[in-house]
Design a protein around this motif. Structure first.
Motif, short mmCIF file in Angstrom:
data_model
loop_
_atom_site.label_atom_id
_atom_site.label_comp_id
_atom_site.label_asym_id
_atom_site.label_seq_id
_atom_site.Cartn_x
_atom_site.Cartn_y
_atom_site.Cartn_z
N LEU A 25 9.38 29.04 41.92
CA LEU A 25 10.47 29.42 40.69
C LEU A 25 11.58 30.07 41.48
CD1 LEU A 25 11.27 30.01 37.86
CD2 LEU A 25 10.05 32.35 38.05
N LEU A 26 12.50 29.31 41.44
CA LEU A 26 14.02 29.55 42.20
C LEU A 26 14.95 30.27 41.33
CD1 LEU A 26 12.49 26.85 43.42
CD2 LEU A 26 15.02 26.05 44.34
N ASP A 27 15.37 31.36 41.81
CA ASP A 27 16.24 32.21 41.16
C ASP A 27 15.97 32.69 39.92
OD1 ASP A 27 17.93 32.56 43.19
OD2 ASP A 27 19.29 30.89 42.63
N GLY A 28 14.47 32.61 39.52
CA GLY A 28 14.07 33.24 38.32
C GLY A 28 14.23 32.22 37.14
N THR A 29 14.86 31.08 37.36
CA THR A 29 15.32 29.99 36.30
C THR A 29 14.73 28.61 36.34
OG1 THR A 29 17.60 29.83 37.16
CG2 THR A 29 17.16 31.44 35.78
N ARG A 30 14.54 28.03 37.61
CA ARG A 30 14.57 26.73 37.77
C ARG A 30 12.82 26.49 38.52
NH1 ARG A 30 18.27 24.37 41.73
NH2 ARG A 30 16.38 23.99 43.13
N TRP A 31 12.02 25.79 37.88
CA TRP A 31 10.62 25.40 38.27
C TRP A 31 10.74 24.06 39.18
CZ3 TRP A 31 6.93 28.94 37.96
CH2 TRP A 31 7.04 29.74 36.74
N GLU A 32 9.99 24.22 40.64
CA GLU A 32 10.01 23.12 41.50
C GLU A 32 8.69 23.06 41.91
OE1 GLU A 32 12.33 20.75 42.17
OE2 GLU A 32 14.20 21.63 41.35
N ASN A 33 8.10 21.78 41.95
CA ASN A 33 6.91 21.52 42.68
C ASN A 33 7.25 21.33 44.46
OD1 ASN A 33 4.99 21.42 40.70
ND2 ASN A 33 5.79 19.30 39.98
N ASP A 34 6.07 21.35 45.27
CA ASP A 34 6.14 21.40 46.39
C ASP A 34 5.87 19.76 46.75
OD1 ASP A 34 5.26 21.05 49.25
OD2 ASP A 34 4.77 23.26 49.31
#
Length: 106
Positions: free
Chosen positions: A72-81
């Motif tokens: 969870l980047l900056d509480g707003t954007r989800w990313e996979n590894d």
């Protein structure tokens, strides 16, 4: 974002270092690791930022299991590894979750 794994001598625990590259973390101020192992908490497992702009955190997990996770980047954007062991469909969204496998022979 390679997953680095080291196993305990008794083979019961696997220390996994989760990393996000500087390129993937451009203009990001904080990243949290969210997954099965922390009850999908968006705040319990923050990654630390290194001087080169990468982020990482080490988590001790039980061996011979599979754990789903996402960043969870900056509480707003989800990313996979990008280099997860595998991916599976997320049960609550139209996306995939990353998976880390804690088996020595995987």
């Amino acid at each position: 974002m390679p997953l680095k794994k080291t196993f305990s001598k008794d083979g019961k625990k696997c220390n996994v270092t989760f990393s996000v590259s500087p390129e993937a973390a451009t203009n990001v101020s904080k990243i949290n690791l969210v997954g099965d192992f922390n009850s999908w908490s968006s705040t319990d497992t923050p990654l630390k930022k290194a001087k080169d702009g990468s982020f990482s955190v080490k988590v001790e997990l039980d061996t011979n299991r599979e754990y789903q996770f996402r960043y969870l980047l900056d509480g707003t954007r989800w990313e996979n590894d990008w280099k997860a062991d595998k991916y599976i469909p997320a049960p609550y969204s139209n996306a995939d979750n990353s998976v880390v496998v804690t088996k020595k022979d995987f």
